[in-house]
Motif scaffolding. Structure first.
Motif, short mmCIF file in Angstrom:
data_model
loop_
_atom_site.label_atom_id
_atom_site.label_comp_id
_atom_site.label_asym_id
_atom_site.label_seq_id
_atom_site.Cartn_x
_atom_site.Cartn_y
_atom_site.Cartn_z
N ASP A 1 0.82 -1.21 0.00
CA ASP A 1 0.00 0.00 0.00
C ASP A 1 0.85 1.26 0.00
O ASP A 1 1.93 1.30 0.60
CB ASP A 1 -0.90 0.03 1.24
N PHE B 1 0.54 5.39 0.99
CA PHE B 1 -0.27 6.21 1.90
C PHE B 1 -0.05 7.70 1.68
O PHE B 1 1.09 8.13 1.40
CB PHE B 1 0.11 5.92 3.36
N TYR C 1 3.54 11.80 2.09
CA TYR C 1 3.20 10.44 1.67
C TYR C 1 4.26 9.48 2.17
O TYR C 1 5.37 9.90 2.54
CB TYR C 1 3.10 10.37 0.14
N GLY D 1 5.47 4.93 1.84
CA GLY D 1 5.15 3.57 1.37
C GLY D 1 5.43 3.34 -0.09
O GLY D 1 5.16 2.26 -0.62
N CYS E 1 -5.28 8.68 7.23
CA CYS E 1 -4.56 8.58 5.96
C CYS E 1 -5.53 8.11 4.88
O CYS E 1 -6.61 7.61 5.16
CB CYS E 1 -3.47 7.51 6.03
N LYS F 1 -5.16 5.51 1.47
CA LYS F 1 -4.17 4.59 0.90
C LYS F 1 -4.69 4.03 -0.42
O LYS F 1 -5.90 4.04 -0.67
CB LYS F 1 -3.83 3.48 1.87
N ASN G 1 -3.82 0.54 -3.11
CA ASN G 1 -3.03 -0.68 -3.19
C ASN G 1 -2.10 -0.66 -4.40
O ASN G 1 -2.15 0.23 -5.23
CB ASN G 1 -3.93 -1.92 -3.17
#
Ligand code: CMP
Length: 312
Positions: free
Chosen positions: A206, A208, A238, A240, A262, A264, A266
């Motif tokens: 993910d 975020f 941000y 990830g 947050c 998110k 995928n």
């Protein structure tokens, strides 16, 4: 039971408790039909790999489940008929059905199976006849309701995230339309103080963006060393992206500091939607105040076994 469904009659004639209604943009009221936990489990398991549900998050899925209504068929009763216009999608809770093409039995299926989605996607005539093999209890969704709920979800997301996304620095190079597509693909997530959102060494799927609140970034340079707090992130930041862009384990641990909101998306959506800013995200990676050199990041092991998870 008739395949064509009229909402004005469901409230009074169908079995199943109706607790309230959900309103969609057109101000039409759709009855919510309460379901017990077993039914929710059956519905969830039935749609796990179904294309209609694949792009929905948990809340959206629940909104669709809420308006599914029960149907009961006796053995031998036809549920859908080949070549007829289809309006409904079905999930079987109990019993079995037979599938026929031109009166020839093709297959049978039972509990947790779904059918009828083609009509919702393409408005094409039914390609098979489906008949109850035993007494059958199923849950139905009216295609029009599905479309209205999805439209409502999209409008609400665009309204609530549109303004926020306009002010997220990393998304500045996207045009208005691209930002709306980002809004459509977001799922909102809430964390409490101390929650670990991503953990160094874990595989990651993910990406975020922080909507509200702050979180801290922690890293440890090697397996045996102590974790060190190296940064703080706040609204509009941000995290990830490294695991997704570089296909490697998380390079830092992110912990909520106070309550944190947050959004998110995928990996699949990230790859499809954030293509236009991929280069910028990639260019920004060396700017991190990382205590792990970039070349080492490549060699970190992706571990899905909880026993192998590093302490942050
Ligand atoms: P990822 O490795 O997928 O998960 C942890 C995230 O922490 C990482 O992507 C970055 O987005 C983010 N991050 C924030 N600050 C740093 C930092 N100083 N070094 C490395 N990653 C960081």
């Amino acid at each position: 039971m008739n395949d064509v469904f009229d909402f004005s009659t469901v409230v009074t004639t169908r079995r199943g408790a109706i607790s309230s209604t959900t309103s969609i943009e057109s101000n039409e009221l759709i009855p919510i039909i309460e379901k017990d936990s077993r039914t929710i489990e059956i519905l969830s398991s039935a749609v796990k790999n179904n294309i209609l549900f694949s792009h929905l998050d948990d809340i959206e899925r629940k909104q669709i489940f809420d308006v599914m209504f029960p149907g009961f068929y006796s053995s031998d009763e036809v549920i859908i008929r080949q070549n007829e216009r289809g309006e409904h999608f079905y999930i079987i809770e109990e019993g079995e059905v037979d599938v026929y093409i031109n009166d020839e039995l093709m297959t049978s299926f039972g509990e947790c199976s779904c059918f009828g989605e083609l009509a919702l996607i393409q408005s094409t005539p039914r390609t098979v006849t489906i008949k109850a093999k035993t007494n059958v209890k199923l849950w139905s969704l009216f295609g029009e309701t599905y479309r209205k709920i999805l439209m409502d979800i999209t409008i609400k997301k665009r309204n609530s995230y549109g303004e926020f996304l306009n002010n997220v620095p990393i998304l500045q190079t996207l045009d208005e339309f691209e930002r709306l597509v980002v809004a459509d693909s977001l799922e909102s997530v809430q964390y409490e103080d101390g929650d670990i959102i991503v953990r160094q060494g874990d595989p990651g799927d993910d990406f975020f963006i922080i909507v509200e609140g702050t979180c801290t970034v922690h890293q440890k340079p090697s397996e045996s060393s102590e974790s060190i707090e190296i940064d703080t992130l706040s609204a509009g930041d941000y995290f990830g992206e490294i695991a997704l862009l570089c296909n490697r384990a998380r390079v830092a641990t992110i912990i909520a500091k106070g309550s944190l909101k947050c959004v998110k998306m995928n990996r699949k959506r990230f790859e499809r939607i954030l293509g236009p800013i991929r280069d910028i995200l990639q260019r920004n990676i060396p700017q991190y105040n990382s205590i792990i050199p970039l070349d080492q990041l490549q060699t970190m092991i992706i571990s899905s076994d909880p026993k192998n998870k590093e302490e942050y």
